[in-house]
Design an enzyme around this catalytic site. Structure first.
Site, PDB file in Angstrom:
ATOM      1  CG  ASP A  76     -68.697  93.896 -64.752  1.00 43.27           C
ATOM      2  OD1 ASP A  76     -69.880  93.600 -64.486  1.00 43.27           O
ATOM      3  OD2 ASP A  76     -67.931  94.404 -63.923  1.00 43.27           O
ATOM      4  NE  ARG A 122     -81.878  94.259 -53.673  1.00 38.76           N
ATOM      5  CZ  ARG A 122     -80.939  93.587 -52.986  1.00 38.76           C
ATOM      6  NH1 ARG A 122     -81.259  92.638 -52.151  1.00 38.76           N
ATOM      7  NH2 ARG A 122     -79.667  93.883 -53.141  1.00 38.76           N
ATOM      8  CE  LYS A 123     -82.051  86.730 -57.591  1.00 38.05           C
ATOM      9  NZ  LYS A 123     -82.301  85.286 -57.659  1.00 38.05           N
TER      10      LYS A 123
END
Length: 183
Positions: A76, A122-123
């Site tokens: 992450d 926005r992805k």
């Protein structure tokens, strides 16, 4: 969903640039978390960022092996560093998928290469391979992520209301000049 190629921002750090800590108290890259990952990242060629961290005893789940959730945390952080630094826009994790291929022992170093794969509105789509003990070592973990671009107010609305002030203070101490890129 159709995606467009992810194109690094014209002001993205150049290949070979070492990326600093985006927030000193970040568990992933920060230097104020004793048991943190202390992930270190360098910009690669094109759409890549190379990160690495060494698994300590504080990171184990089973005796002598890294905790799977902690490895997901490392990915992450590596994927987020790639998105934030190459696209120069704040983004948050929307989805993270990890594939564990082999155990990661305490004392080993995981070499993570993350790549911007594409964008759709926005992805932001990004993926990474984590290799064991060498840049060309065996793949231990693979990950794919979906990040979503957000406004800076996201962090004050949903987190610490003083978040932006804390980033400003960190920048004033010299921890990071572009603190607002990927809080």
């Amino acid at each position: 969903m159709e995606t467009e190629p992810a194109v690094p921002h014209p002001n993205a750090p150049a290949a070979g640039s070492k990326l600093g800590v985006h927030y000193a108290q970040c568990f992933g890259c920060g230097d104020e978390q004793e048991a943190g990952l202390h992930l270190q990242s360098t910009v690669g060629e094109g759409r890549t960022v190379h990160s690495q961290f060494t698994v300590t005893e504080a990171h184990q789940g089973a005796p002598g092996l890294a905790h799977g959730g902690l490895l997901a945390c490392a990915f992450d952080e590596a994927l987020g560093a790639t998105v934030g630094n190459l696209l120069r826009k704040p983004a948050v994790t929307g989805k993270l998928e990890t594939d564990f291929r082999r155990p990661v022992p305490v004392g080993s170093t995981l070499y993570i290469t993350a790549t911007l794969d594409g964008t759709a509105g926005r992805k932001i789509y990004v993926s990474a391979d984590g290799r064991l003990d060498a840049e060309d070592g065996p793949i231990a973990v693979r990950a794919r992520g979906l990040f979503v671009m957000v406004e800076l107010e996201h962090f004050t609305t949903h987190g610490d209301p003083n978040a932006l002030e804390k980033f400003r203070e960190a920048a004033a101490r010299g921890n990071r000049e572009d603190w607002n890129i990927n809080p």
